[in-house]
Scaffold this active site. Structure first.
Site, PDB file in Angstrom:
ATOM      1  N   TYR A  30     -30.259  -9.495 -41.331  1.00 49.01           N
ATOM      2  CA  TYR A  30     -30.428  -8.477 -42.204  1.00 49.01           C
ATOM      3  C   TYR A  30     -31.045  -8.491 -43.613  1.00 49.01           C
ATOM      4  O   TYR A  30     -31.072  -9.733 -43.805  1.00 49.01           O
ATOM      5  CB  TYR A  30     -29.107  -7.544 -42.178  1.00 49.01           C
ATOM      6  CG  TYR A  30     -27.838  -7.892 -43.031  1.00 49.01           C
ATOM      7  CD1 TYR A  30     -27.448  -8.860 -43.014  1.00 49.01           C
ATOM      8  CD2 TYR A  30     -27.861  -7.322 -44.340  1.00 49.01           C
ATOM      9  CE1 TYR A  30     -26.460  -9.683 -43.723  1.00 49.01           C
ATOM     10  CE2 TYR A  30     -26.771  -7.319 -45.322  1.00 49.01           C
ATOM     11  CZ  TYR A  30     -25.969  -8.671 -44.727  1.00 49.01           C
ATOM     12  OH  TYR A  30     -25.100  -9.126 -45.870  1.00 49.01           O
ATOM     13  N   ARG A  49     -37.507 -13.614 -47.079  1.00 47.92           N
ATOM     14  CA  ARG A  49     -36.044 -14.045 -46.771  1.00 47.92           C
ATOM     15  C   ARG A  49     -35.899 -13.696 -45.372  1.00 47.92           C
ATOM     16  O   ARG A  49     -35.193 -14.397 -44.560  1.00 47.92           O
ATOM     17  CB  ARG A  49     -35.135 -13.751 -47.681  1.00 47.92           C
ATOM     18  CG  ARG A  49     -33.785 -14.217 -47.558  1.00 47.92           C
ATOM     19  CD  ARG A  49     -32.594 -13.921 -48.784  1.00 47.92           C
ATOM     20  NE  ARG A  49     -32.353 -12.641 -48.635  1.00 47.92           N
ATOM     21  CZ  ARG A  49     -31.466 -12.106 -49.447  1.00 47.92           C
ATOM     22  NH1 ARG A  49     -31.186 -12.743 -50.567  1.00 47.92           N
ATOM     23  NH2 ARG A  49     -31.369 -10.800 -49.736  1.00 47.92           N
ATOM     24  N   ARG A  97     -24.081 -10.718 -21.049  1.00 44.47           N
ATOM     25  CA  ARG A  97     -23.129 -11.587 -21.791  1.00 44.47           C
ATOM     26  C   ARG A  97     -23.530 -12.999 -21.435  1.00 44.47           C
ATOM     27  O   ARG A  97     -23.003 -13.439 -20.471  1.00 44.47           O
ATOM     28  CB  ARG A  97     -21.811 -11.064 -21.752  1.00 44.47           C
ATOM     29  CG  ARG A  97     -21.055 -11.863 -22.940  1.00 44.47           C
ATOM     30  CD  ARG A  97     -19.549 -11.262 -22.835  1.00 44.47           C
ATOM     31  NE  ARG A  97     -18.989 -11.480 -24.319  1.00 44.47           N
ATOM     32  CZ  ARG A  97     -18.660 -12.791 -24.844  1.00 44.47           C
ATOM     33  NH1 ARG A  97     -18.685 -13.729 -23.999  1.00 44.47           N
ATOM     34  NH2 ARG A  97     -18.047 -12.721 -26.030  1.00 44.47           N
ATOM     35  N   HIS A  99     -23.682 -16.721 -23.941  1.00 45.96           N
ATOM     36  CA  HIS A  99     -23.713 -17.308 -25.406  1.00 45.96           C
ATOM     37  C   HIS A  99     -25.105 -17.738 -25.729  1.00 45.96           C
ATOM     38  O   HIS A  99     -25.640 -17.456 -26.961  1.00 45.96           O
ATOM     39  CB  HIS A  99     -22.911 -18.504 -25.820  1.00 45.96           C
ATOM     40  CG  HIS A  99     -21.213 -18.022 -25.863  1.00 45.96           C
ATOM     41  ND1 HIS A  99     -20.588 -17.236 -24.781  1.00 45.96           N
ATOM     42  CD2 HIS A  99     -20.619 -17.972 -26.920  1.00 45.96           C
ATOM     43  CE1 HIS A  99     -19.533 -17.018 -25.361  1.00 45.96           C
ATOM     44  NE2 HIS A  99     -19.108 -17.303 -26.636  1.00 45.96           N
ATOM     45  N   LYS A 144     -29.191 -14.826 -43.636  1.00 40.69           N
ATOM     46  CA  LYS A 144     -28.418 -13.774 -43.906  1.00 40.69           C
ATOM     47  C   LYS A 144     -28.258 -12.952 -42.458  1.00 40.69           C
ATOM     48  O   LYS A 144     -28.825 -12.143 -41.952  1.00 40.69           O
ATOM     49  CB  LYS A 144     -29.473 -12.887 -44.850  1.00 40.69           C
ATOM     50  CG  LYS A 144     -28.794 -11.808 -45.594  1.00 40.69           C
ATOM     51  CD  LYS A 144     -29.516 -11.225 -46.694  1.00 40.69           C
ATOM     52  CE  LYS A 144     -28.941  -9.877 -47.142  1.00 40.69           C
ATOM     53  NZ  LYS A 144     -27.359 -10.207 -48.014  1.00 40.69           N
ATOM     54  N   GLU A 176     -20.752 -19.694 -53.671  1.00 44.26           N
ATOM     55  CA  GLU A 176     -21.037 -18.475 -54.155  1.00 44.26           C
ATOM     56  C   GLU A 176     -19.974 -17.360 -54.160  1.00 44.26           C
ATOM     57  O   GLU A 176     -18.796 -18.146 -54.207  1.00 44.26           O
ATOM     58  CB  GLU A 176     -22.231 -18.067 -53.184  1.00 44.26           C
ATOM     59  CG  GLU A 176     -22.113 -18.004 -51.825  1.00 44.26           C
ATOM     60  CD  GLU A 176     -23.238 -17.451 -51.005  1.00 44.26           C
ATOM     61  OE1 GLU A 176     -24.067 -16.967 -51.414  1.00 44.26           O
ATOM     62  OE2 GLU A 176     -22.842 -17.544 -49.857  1.00 44.26           O
ATOM     63  N   LEU A 200     -26.443 -18.226 -49.800  1.00 45.00           N
ATOM     64  CA  LEU A 200     -27.545 -17.400 -49.588  1.00 45.00           C
ATOM     65  C   LEU A 200     -28.486 -17.521 -50.639  1.00 45.00           C
ATOM     66  O   LEU A 200     -28.072 -17.381 -51.845  1.00 45.00           O
ATOM     67  CB  LEU A 200     -27.079 -15.964 -49.561  1.00 45.00           C
ATOM     68  CG  LEU A 200     -28.147 -14.995 -48.950  1.00 45.00           C
ATOM     69  CD1 LEU A 200     -28.482 -15.390 -47.364  1.00 45.00           C
ATOM     70  CD2 LEU A 200     -27.792 -13.662 -49.387  1.00 45.00           C
TER      71      LEU A 200
HETATM   72  N1  PMP Z   1     -24.567 -14.342 -51.379  1.00 48.07           N
HETATM   73  C1  PMP Z   1     -23.976 -13.566 -50.575  1.00 48.07           C
HETATM   74  C2  PMP Z   1     -23.111 -13.920 -49.392  1.00 48.07           C
HETATM   75  C3  PMP Z   1     -24.770 -12.123 -50.254  1.00 48.07           C
HETATM   76  O1  PMP Z   1     -24.093 -11.371 -49.419  1.00 48.07           O
HETATM   77  C4  PMP Z   1     -25.435 -11.675 -51.385  1.00 48.07           C
HETATM   78  C5  PMP Z   1     -25.777 -10.166 -51.283  1.00 48.07           C
HETATM   79  N2  PMP Z   1     -26.334  -9.519 -50.261  1.00 48.07           N
HETATM   80  C6  PMP Z   1     -25.887 -12.258 -52.246  1.00 48.07           C
HETATM   81  C7  PMP Z   1     -25.510 -14.009 -52.376  1.00 48.07           C
HETATM   82  C8  PMP Z   1     -26.841 -12.096 -53.198  1.00 48.07           C
HETATM   83  O2  PMP Z   1     -28.102 -11.769 -52.987  1.00 48.07           O
HETATM   84  P1  PMP Z   1     -29.289 -10.690 -53.316  1.00 48.07           P
HETATM   85  O3  PMP Z   1     -29.449 -11.182 -54.824  1.00 48.07           O
HETATM   86  O4  PMP Z   1     -30.433 -10.975 -52.623  1.00 48.07           O
HETATM   87  O5  PMP Z   1     -28.676  -9.265 -53.398  1.00 48.07           O
END
Ligand code: PMP
Length: 289
Positions: A30, A49, A97, A99, A144, A176, A200
């Site tokens: 997403y 991305r 279903r 995997h 993502k 993060e 991310l």
């Molecule tokens: N890390 C994670 C795990 C996130 O979910 C997000 C937000 N979607 C971010 C970092 C920040 O990403 P962005 O600046 O693209 O919103």
């Protein structure tokens, strides 16, 4: 108004198969694209991305860039808010279903929007509370993915303690936060963990690094030790919806020392202001510039 598999409709009318692999396995990816004054911010970067996430899970991109741009535009036009979060989800689709990824499925494509409310002036002025937790998510946090259970569990642990974020550490290093990237300030220098499979690659993270570079603000992209996080002068979390938000209490203790302890610091305040300026400038520029 939402978009589902070729049609625009009210969200109440939208249905998907119970065999959708997004539902069964979390087999999907997403994006969340902020739109200000009905104009998407960094759309191309978000779509790049998206492509990386799709490539990582071997899912063909169902649409070329111009089609995504059109869909995002129509969702923004079809919803009532001037500022919106546009959510865009692609799952592998419905199948018996199993995997292993089945071949040749029709992906499920879903777009929706919600009102974008940036952090309140109060929150920005005083900062927010966060806790530190072990990062127990998988090792492909660069994708993502809609499989967000780990992030949801961690965010819930933070919410239980009345905190806006869980800041995560793995093997003694900052990764993060549950839904944002993290920057710290140490001896006047901004530190950010490098991009890797453990975080991310945030679009806001990139914008902040560009701002630091453009304004010659001292910074280093390098691994950040948990001890550096815990003794930081400043901590910020960044994301499309949180922008650049100061964390002023970590694990119940004030962030920073002396007069500024427990208050947003000067570097973060400057970067926040520059971020707002940048956003305003981009939004004023002619469309498609
Ligand atoms: N890390 C994670 C795990 C996130 O979910 C997000 C937000 N979607 C971010 C970092 C920040 O990403 P962005 O600046 O693209 O919103």
């Amino acid at each position: 108004m939402i978009y589902l598999n070729g049609e625009f409709m009210p969200i109440e009318k939208a249905t998907i198969s119970v065999l959708d692999r997004g539902f069964i396995f979390g087999d999907g990816v997403y994006e969340v694209i902020p739109a200000y004054s009905r104009r998407p911010f960094r759309l191309e970067e978000h779509l790049v991305r998206l492509q990386s996430s799709l490539d990582a899970i071997r899912l063909a991109n169902p649409h070329p860039l111009p089609k995504w741009t059109e869909l995002v535009g129509r969702i923004i036009a079809g919803n009532p808010w001037e500022d919106q979060n546009v959510y865009l989800q692609v799952t592998r689709g419905a199948a018996k279903r199993d995997h292993a990824f089945p071949k040749g499925l029709k992906p499920t494509v879903f777009l929706m929007a919600s009102e974008l409310v940036p952090p309140s002036a109060e929150l920005v002025k005083y900062g927010a509370k966060a806790i530190v937790l072990p990062d127990f998510r998988w090792l492909r946090c660069d994708i993502k993915s809609t499989s967000l259970l780990g992030n949801c569990m961690l965010r819930t642990l933070a919410a239980d303690q009345d905190c806006v974020e869980a800041i995560l550490v793995r093997d003694g290093e900052l990764t993060e936060a549950s839904a944002s990237n993290v920057f710290i300030v140490k001896a006047g220098t901004v530190l950010a963990p490098p991009k890797s499979h453990l975080i991310l690659p945030g679009i806001t993270y990139d914008v902040v690094l560009e701002i630091l570079r453009a304004n010659a603000i001292a910074h280093e992209v390098r691994p950040v030790a948990e001890s550096e996080l815990r003794s930081a002068e400043e901590i910020w979390v960044t994301s499309s919806s949180r922008e650049v938000l100061p964390i002023t209490t970590l694990d119940g203790k004030p962030v920073g020392r002396g007069e500024k302890a427990g208050k947003p610091g000067p570097v973060g305040e400057r970067v926040y202001a520059l971020y707002q300026q940048y956003k305003a400038q981009v939004m004023r520029a002619p469309a498609h510039a």
